[in-house]
Design a protein around this motif. Structure first.
Motif, PDB file in Angstrom:
ATOM      1  N   LEU A  41     -24.142 -16.941  52.070  1.00 44.93           N
ATOM      2  CA  LEU A  41     -23.793 -15.828  51.181  1.00 44.93           C
ATOM      3  C   LEU A  41     -25.026 -15.007  50.824  1.00 44.93           C
ATOM      4  O   LEU A  41     -24.997 -13.763  50.820  1.00 44.93           O
ATOM      5  CB  LEU A  41     -23.128 -16.364  49.912  1.00 44.93           C
ATOM      6  N   ALA A  42     -26.126 -15.707  50.496  1.00 46.44           N
ATOM      7  CA  ALA A  42     -27.355 -15.001  50.115  1.00 46.44           C
ATOM      8  C   ALA A  42     -27.917 -14.210  51.294  1.00 46.44           C
ATOM      9  O   ALA A  42     -28.353 -13.051  51.140  1.00 46.44           O
ATOM     10  CB  ALA A  42     -28.386 -16.001  49.605  1.00 46.44           C
ATOM     11  N   ALA A  43     -27.907 -14.803  52.485  1.00 50.75           N
ATOM     12  CA  ALA A  43     -28.437 -14.115  53.664  1.00 50.75           C
ATOM     13  C   ALA A  43     -27.611 -12.881  54.008  1.00 50.75           C
ATOM     14  O   ALA A  43     -28.153 -11.812  54.340  1.00 50.75           O
ATOM     15  CB  ALA A  43     -28.484 -15.073  54.850  1.00 50.75           C
ATOM     16  N   LEU A  52     -28.318  -1.109  53.485  1.00 52.05           N
ATOM     17  CA  LEU A  52     -27.698   0.009  52.774  1.00 52.05           C
ATOM     18  C   LEU A  52     -28.640   0.670  51.777  1.00 52.05           C
ATOM     19  O   LEU A  52     -28.550   1.881  51.538  1.00 52.05           O
ATOM     20  CB  LEU A  52     -26.435  -0.474  52.051  1.00 52.05           C
ATOM     21  N   VAL A  53     -29.527  -0.108  51.163  1.00 55.00           N
ATOM     22  CA  VAL A  53     -30.427   0.451  50.134  1.00 55.00           C
ATOM     23  C   VAL A  53     -31.873   0.240  50.578  1.00 55.00           C
ATOM     24  O   VAL A  53     -32.471   1.104  51.207  1.00 55.00           O
ATOM     25  CB  VAL A  53     -30.157  -0.189  48.753  1.00 55.00           C
ATOM     26  N   ASN A  54     -32.439  -0.916  50.201  1.00 48.05           N
ATOM     27  CA  ASN A  54     -33.802  -1.250  50.632  1.00 48.05           C
ATOM     28  C   ASN A  54     -34.002  -2.757  50.489  1.00 48.05           C
ATOM     29  O   ASN A  54     -33.150  -3.473  49.953  1.00 48.05           O
ATOM     30  CB  ASN A  54     -34.858  -0.472  49.837  1.00 48.05           C
ATOM     31  N   ALA A  55     -35.164  -3.230  50.973  1.00 46.61           N
ATOM     32  CA  ALA A  55     -35.427  -4.664  50.997  1.00 46.61           C
ATOM     33  C   ALA A  55     -35.486  -5.276  49.604  1.00 46.61           C
ATOM     34  O   ALA A  55     -34.983  -6.380  49.367  1.00 46.61           O
ATOM     35  CB  ALA A  55     -36.727  -4.940  51.750  1.00 46.61           C
ATOM     36  N   VAL A  56     -36.115  -4.569  48.669  1.00 43.53           N
ATOM     37  CA  VAL A  56     -36.249  -5.096  47.303  1.00 43.53           C
ATOM     38  C   VAL A  56     -34.872  -5.290  46.671  1.00 43.53           C
ATOM     39  O   VAL A  56     -34.579  -6.325  46.067  1.00 43.53           O
ATOM     40  CB  VAL A  56     -37.112  -4.150  46.441  1.00 43.53           C
ATOM     41  N   PHE A  57     -34.006  -4.291  46.840  1.00 39.94           N
ATOM     42  CA  PHE A  57     -32.648  -4.396  46.286  1.00 39.94           C
ATOM     43  C   PHE A  57     -31.895  -5.537  46.976  1.00 39.94           C
ATOM     44  O   PHE A  57     -31.152  -6.285  46.323  1.00 39.94           O
ATOM     45  CB  PHE A  57     -31.905  -3.074  46.487  1.00 39.94           C
ATOM     46  N   GLY A  58     -32.097  -5.701  48.269  1.00 41.97           N
ATOM     47  CA  GLY A  58     -31.441  -6.764  49.002  1.00 41.97           C
ATOM     48  C   GLY A  58     -31.844  -8.137  48.509  1.00 41.97           C
ATOM     49  O   GLY A  58     -31.002  -9.026  48.345  1.00 41.97           O
ATOM     50  N   ILE A  59     -33.153  -8.315  48.265  1.00 46.48           N
ATOM     51  CA  ILE A  59     -33.633  -9.606  47.756  1.00 46.48           C
ATOM     52  C   ILE A  59     -33.061  -9.883  46.369  1.00 46.48           C
ATOM     53  O   ILE A  59     -32.610 -10.999  46.077  1.00 46.48           O
ATOM     54  CB  ILE A  59     -35.172  -9.618  47.707  1.00 46.48           C
ATOM     55  N   ALA A  60     -33.050  -8.859  45.507  1.00 43.48           N
ATOM     56  CA  ALA A  60     -32.537  -9.033  44.148  1.00 43.48           C
ATOM     57  C   ALA A  60     -31.057  -9.420  44.165  1.00 43.48           C
ATOM     58  O   ALA A  60     -30.624 -10.327  43.441  1.00 43.48           O
ATOM     59  CB  ALA A  60     -32.739  -7.749  43.350  1.00 43.48           C
ATOM     60  N   ALA A  62     -29.420 -10.828  46.667  1.00 46.58           N
ATOM     61  CA  ALA A  62     -29.279 -12.148  47.276  1.00 46.58           C
ATOM     62  C   ALA A  62     -29.525 -13.247  46.248  1.00 46.58           C
ATOM     63  O   ALA A  62     -28.800 -14.255  46.197  1.00 46.58           O
ATOM     64  CB  ALA A  62     -30.234 -12.286  48.454  1.00 46.58           C
ATOM     65  N   VAL A  63     -30.556 -13.063  45.433  1.00 43.46           N
ATOM     66  CA  VAL A  63     -30.842 -14.035  44.369  1.00 43.46           C
ATOM     67  C   VAL A  63     -29.694 -14.088  43.379  1.00 43.46           C
ATOM     68  O   VAL A  63     -29.284 -15.174  42.923  1.00 43.46           O
ATOM     69  CB  VAL A  63     -32.164 -13.667  43.656  1.00 43.46           C
ATOM     70  N   LEU A  64     -29.138 -12.924  43.039  1.00 45.73           N
ATOM     71  CA  LEU A  64     -28.031 -12.864  42.088  1.00 45.73           C
ATOM     72  C   LEU A  64     -26.795 -13.584  42.634  1.00 45.73           C
ATOM     73  O   LEU A  64     -26.136 -14.352  41.912  1.00 45.73           O
ATOM     74  CB  LEU A  64     -27.691 -11.405  41.782  1.00 45.73           C
ATOM     75  N   VAL A  65     -26.481 -13.367  43.901  1.00 39.88           N
ATOM     76  CA  VAL A  65     -25.324 -14.025  44.520  1.00 39.88           C
ATOM     77  C   VAL A  65     -25.519 -15.538  44.569  1.00 39.88           C
ATOM     78  O   VAL A  65     -24.604 -16.315  44.268  1.00 39.88           O
ATOM     79  CB  VAL A  65     -25.088 -13.467  45.938  1.00 39.88           C
ATOM     80  N   ALA A  66     -26.727 -15.991  44.933  1.00 36.64           N
ATOM     81  CA  ALA A  66     -27.001 -17.427  44.982  1.00 36.64           C
ATOM     82  C   ALA A  66     -26.873 -18.050  43.593  1.00 36.64           C
ATOM     83  O   ALA A  66     -26.315 -19.145  43.433  1.00 36.64           O
ATOM     84  CB  ALA A  66     -28.395 -17.670  45.550  1.00 36.64           C
ATOM     85  N   ALA A  67     -27.380 -17.341  42.576  1.00 37.22           N
ATOM     86  CA  ALA A  67     -27.292 -17.844  41.203  1.00 37.22           C
ATOM     87  C   ALA A  67     -25.840 -17.903  40.737  1.00 37.22           C
ATOM     88  O   ALA A  67     -25.425 -18.862  40.070  1.00 37.22           O
ATOM     89  CB  ALA A  67     -28.113 -16.958  40.273  1.00 37.22           C
ATOM     90  N   ALA A  68     -25.047 -16.893  41.087  1.00 31.99           N
ATOM     91  CA  ALA A  68     -23.633 -16.876  40.696  1.00 31.99           C
ATOM     92  C   ALA A  68     -22.877 -18.020  41.351  1.00 31.99           C
ATOM     93  O   ALA A  68     -22.029 -18.677  40.715  1.00 31.99           O
ATOM     94  CB  ALA A  68     -23.005 -15.534  41.076  1.00 31.99           C
ATOM     95  N   ASP A  69     -23.181 -18.300  42.609  1.00 30.92           N
ATOM     96  CA  ASP A  69     -22.522 -19.403  43.309  1.00 30.92           C
ATOM     97  C   ASP A  69     -22.905 -20.748  42.683  1.00 30.92           C
ATOM     98  O   ASP A  69     -22.057 -21.625  42.495  1.00 30.92           O
ATOM     99  CB  ASP A  69     -22.914 -19.384  44.788  1.00 30.92           C
TER     100      ASP A  69
END
Length: 256
Positions: A41-43, A52-60, A62-69
């Motif tokens: 999910l994070a990947a 779609l946006v940029n790498a920084v937004f993607g990392i943020a 991904a961390v949010l999705v992993a934390a939610a899971d």
């Protein structure tokens, strides 16, 4: 056996294990699968948001999705805690009531005996009425739902449970009314600890079922009476006299 619960002792691998031991074993066995799913999910989120946006937004994200899971799985584990420890949830509900309704002026009596009908886990007295709270915990995959205004758990009716709770509330109302000398209605409700509820809260067999916090909200928003603070206090005192603790009776007050 197909269709049987993985949490029950009909599985040979877990014969003799306590609910706590069985659940912990199953939880540990599923750890790699949970971590693998979380990583996928994070990947996927990193790749999609990064493009779609940029790498920084993607990392943020991904961390949010992993934390939610991780949080979602923690809630599942936490919700089964009462059942895993072989408890019914009355102490957990008691703590919740002390931090919610009692702070708003409600009165609560704990572990009162209704002679001939067993124990009332909690009796809640407030401006909106009087409720008898019963607590029950079921294994995490138990299906709890209403069908045709009747309660079903894993496809089976619960006649003994609802009949006993209804009788207990009725008897408590009669005893409190006799002491207070005014009619008092006691509404039975059931706090569900664990299991899978089709919806919450829901009413079945004349009883409202919900997880503890939702049940507290329901009692606050669904009054069955309109009592003044003095009336709440008087009814509570009547209940103290009418319903003993641990089978002890409270003697009537001496005549003036």
């Amino acid at each position: 056996m197909i269709g049987s619960s993985i949490y029950l002792r009909d599985r040979a691998a877990f014969t003799g294990g306590s609910p706590q031991a069985v659940y912990e074993d199953l939880w540990q066995r599923g750890r790699k699968g949970r971590l693998r799913t979380r990583a996928i999910l994070a990947a996927a989120t990193l790749l999609l948001c990064g493009l779609l946006v940029n790498a920084v937004f993607g990392i943020a994200m991904a961390v949010l999705v992993a934390a939610a899971d991780a949080f979602a799985h923690w809630r599942v584990y936490h919700a089964a805690g009462v059942w895993r420890r072989g408890l019914r949830g009355d102490r957990r509900m008691g703590r919740l009531l002390r931090h919610t309704l009692e702070r708003r002026g409600h009165r609560v009596l704990y572990e009162r005996t209704v002679p001939g009908h067993g124990q009332a886990d909690q009796l809640v007295f407030g401006p909106g009425g009087v409720w008898l709270v019963h607590n029950e915990a079921w294994q995490p995959d138990a299906e709890i739902s209403p069908h045709g205004d009747r309660l079903f758990i894993d496809g089976r009716t619960q006649s003994a449970l609802v009949r006993g709770l209804t009788a207990r509330a009725g008897a408590a109302a009669e005893m409190i009314s006799q002491v207070s000398e005014v009619p008092v209605k006691v509404t039975p409700v059931l706090a569900v600890h664990g299991g899978k509820l089709a919806k919450a809260p829901f009413a079945a067999d004349g009883i409202v079922f919900a997880p503890p916090l939702k049940l507290v909200r329901w009692m606050s928003r669904n009054p069955t009476a309109n009592y003044s603070p003095d009336e709440v206090e008087a009814i509570t005192r009547a209940a103290v006299r009418a319903l003993p603790i641990g089978g002890r009776s409270t003697p009537p007050a001496a005549a003036a």
